[in-house]
Design a protein around this motif. Structure first.
Motif, PDB file in Angstrom:
ATOM      1  N   LYS A 136       0.851  -1.208   0.000  1.00  0.00           N
ATOM      2  CA  LYS A 136       0.000   0.000   0.000  1.00  0.00           C
ATOM      3  C   LYS A 136       0.876   1.244   0.000  1.00  0.00           C
ATOM      4  O   LYS A 136       1.758   1.383   0.850  1.00  0.00           O
ATOM      5  N   SER A 144      -3.499  -6.697   0.973  1.00  0.00           N
ATOM      6  CA  SER A 144      -4.353  -5.598   0.512  1.00  0.00           C
ATOM      7  C   SER A 144      -3.493  -4.612  -0.268  1.00  0.00           C
ATOM      8  O   SER A 144      -2.266  -4.659  -0.201  1.00  0.00           O
ATOM      9  N   GLY A 145      -4.152  -3.753  -1.057  1.00  0.00           N
ATOM     10  CA  GLY A 145      -3.404  -2.765  -1.845  1.00  0.00           C
ATOM     11  C   GLY A 145      -3.155  -3.204  -3.272  1.00  0.00           C
ATOM     12  O   GLY A 145      -2.757  -2.389  -4.111  1.00  0.00           O
ATOM     13  N   GLY A 201      -7.416  -4.989  -3.841  1.00  0.00           N
ATOM     14  CA  GLY A 201      -6.776  -3.717  -4.158  1.00  0.00           C
ATOM     15  C   GLY A 201      -6.970  -3.412  -5.622  1.00  0.00           C
ATOM     16  O   GLY A 201      -7.953  -3.845  -6.236  1.00  0.00           O
ATOM     17  N   THR A 249      -9.131  -1.994   2.731  1.00  0.00           N
ATOM     18  CA  THR A 249      -8.733  -1.075   1.654  1.00  0.00           C
ATOM     19  C   THR A 249      -9.390   0.280   1.930  1.00  0.00           C
ATOM     20  O   THR A 249      -8.862   1.053   2.729  1.00  0.00           O
ATOM     21  N   ASP A 291      -0.568  -4.233   5.352  1.00  0.00           N
ATOM     22  CA  ASP A 291      -1.118  -4.719   4.089  1.00  0.00           C
ATOM     23  C   ASP A 291      -0.930  -6.220   3.855  1.00  0.00           C
ATOM     24  O   ASP A 291      -1.244  -6.712   2.770  1.00  0.00           O
TER      25      ASP A 291
END
Lengths: 389, 389
Positions: free
Chosen positions: A22, A74-75, A113, A151, A28
């Motif tokens: 991220k 995530s990201g 993401g 997110t 993340d």
């Protein structure tokens, strides 16, 4: 959140780290590990035909009903990255397998993401190694994992159900494909109950159909949506089918409520119930059609009891109806009967955050269904029109 | 507008008045009369099962392929008003029939405005009588009629096609169900060509399918949508089928362009073309699914070349596709090939008003279709969340 989350049930450990995927520098990556003694698992994936590399990998991993761990990032959705994306998802899982001395084929992966950007593998592999060394069974570990999968979510989502000597825990993020190209609903459930993989799958299917599948923020379906349930059997308890179903439904319902409440730009939570159709499926079609109608959603944003838009929207639904015999209630007050306005209908107060919409399509049938949706607000447009780059 | 509009073709007169149906005090009633010698007509109505009283009346009136006049009102849709609505539509048509000494059954009615409010009959009947006395064949008369049918439209929409000794004229308003409960697309076409009712109907069906049916602003379909074509035969010319189809298509296309350009809150005009499906119908499904996806529409508002949302949206379409072989072009520039991003894709310039989106679903099939849509902007939310009352 006071819920114990995914480490509440015995036999599970979790961890999180900031791998640098991220741009924001927020956590993340997360890892959830089933320490056994049993490894049964069940999963539900997106119905989209365009699926992310981690979804393809996880489908294979869970095919035999056994999982030992799930790695999250995530990201970056690792979707639409071609063969490189598939290779990257495999490499990430291999790194986790190596670090934890687990069989590679028993690890699932979940990503969320931006679509279409290659996963930054140097960062992801280092992160996987780091999080594997930071595992623990505390509530803090569960919270950290729940935070690392977010997110555009503004709060973490965790839930728990405590049975007699056994429990279920959960974490989740997103809803449908609600985010500004930061796709995806991800939900991880853990339980220390003992159950066969088939029993877990039917329990999960039933709960998902009544919770996440009735939640429809914008009609979009992500390339990455994944719900996974892992059972360690560490409690030594084998709850009855009814108890198991009650527990998993309760936890899914709790997470679904949290997802709806945190949906992008939401100012209203709208529950739409449709009855008076021949089948439940027709009622669901009509409820979904209304829940996706932008004119209706804008009216909800404006607290406008504009029941004419309800009739116009359901009139296009794939459901049998009597067009001259439709009834509509807002917050329990009748606004339309026999497809005609009730005096005072325009004065119904919809200024609260929760709006209840009831529609009877007038066939006299016993079909019934509901969906939960949100309004269409300026904030939704704002969040979703921002540049992806 | 320089187009002659509906009084361009010989044999037609028109008029407009301010009956007081609109609270704004703007013109709100119009009349278009076919003075013959022939009275063939064709019509296309909304596919919504919930239909307004004037739609029910007009369907019956045009059933035998003959119409002598159409009475229009704006400011009130006369929809969802029960038996009273049907009686009011009949009374309005009876008043026009009486004033013009025409058979009641040969007059169609079109209403547009708020759903679920009874038509103010005293005003409407007085207005019908007044406009019947103010008919004329000038361009000013056509403009006045085009103005009196507007609701949230910001400009009048008129079009014309001039053939060899014959012509077609048109006026229109709205698009789909784009307005804040002020529903409806209404289009009136006139021609002095001579043609059978069956020939007119097939010509109109073909033109509508390629124009108004490819225009999808928000996926909503009004209770009142109506397109009517009347032919006076006053030119004495019977154009060939090809000429007739060319002319009607040209006029419908012109009006559709004007509707798209004036859609509520529009800041972008987006044309979506889908190819590489097995059938045209599948291509149309995919184009519609993309055109109705709010995340995609928000990206267009933000001039964001976020091609991942295109893949996520078409992946849910009812169309065969090769999920690993989808291509996307924005404004002619490739942004995704083999379902994977093309370098530089995020730098494609979408800042202009017109955006062209091309999607190949990769089956190798020859299916092809396009739709025209708009972005999802703050202004759309603003207009559609305002109180109906």
């Amino acid at each position: 959140m006071t819920a114990a989350g995914i480490t509440g049930p015995a036999g599970f450990s979790a961890g999180a780290t900031t791998a640098g995927i991220k741009p924001s520098g927020k956590p993340d990556m997360a890892l959830v590990v089933n320490n056994g003694p049993r490894y049964e698992a069940a999963a539900v994936f997106t119905r989209n035909r365009v699926v992310a590399s981690p979804v393809k990998l996880s489908r294979k991993a869970v095919a035999d009903g056994q999982l030992a761990a799930i790695v999250f990032n995530s990201g970056n959705a690792n979707a639409c990255n071609g063969p490189q994306g598939d290779a990257d998802a495999s490499a990430l899982v291999a790194e986790v397998a190596h670090s934890l001395a687990l069989p590679e084929g028993k690890i699932a992966a979940c990503s969320t993401g931006l679509i279409g950007e290659p996963l930054p593998m140097e960062k992801a592999l280092a992160g996987a190694g780091a999080v594997a060394k930071a595992l623990g069974g505390s509530t803090d570990h569960a919270h950290a994992a729940a935070e690392a999968i977010l997110t555009t979510d503004t709060v973490t989502k965790e839930a728990a159900y405590v049975g007699a000597g056994w429990s279920v825990g959960a974490m989740g993020k997103g809803v449908g494909m609600m985010a500004p190209s930061l796709a995806t609903m991800l939900v991880c459930l853990t339980t220390d109950a003992a159950a066969s993989a088939a029993a877990l799958q039917s329990t999960l299917d039933k709960a998902v159909s009544q919770t996440f599948n009735t939640l429809d923020v914008d009609g979009s379906t992500s390339t990455n949506d994944t719900v996974i349930l892992m059972a360690s059997g560490a409690s030594g308890v084998s709850p009855s089918q009814e108890e198991r179903e009650t527990a998993v439904l309760a936890v899914c319902s709790d997470i679904a409520d949290q997802l709806q409440a945190d949906a992008e730009g939401v100012t209203k939570r709208v529950k739409i119930t449709v009855e008076g159709t021949v089948t439940d499926y027709q009622a669901l079609n009509a409820a979904r059609t209304l829940g996706r109608d932008n004119l209706f959603k804008c009216a909800m944003f404006g607290s406008d009891p504009n029941w004419g838009r309800v009739l116009a929207a359901v009139g296009m639904a794939d459901a049998e109806m009597d067009p001259e015999n439709i009834s509509v209630y807002f917050n329990g007050q009748p606004v339309c009967r026999a497809s005609t306005g009730v005096p005072g209908a325009r004065e119904v107060d919809l200024s609260g955050t929760d709006i209840d919409v009831y529609v009877d399509l007038g066939t006299g049938g016993t079909g019934s269904a509901f969906v939960r949706t949100t309004d269409l607000s300026h904030a939704y447009v704002e969040i979703n029109s921002a540049y992806s780059s």
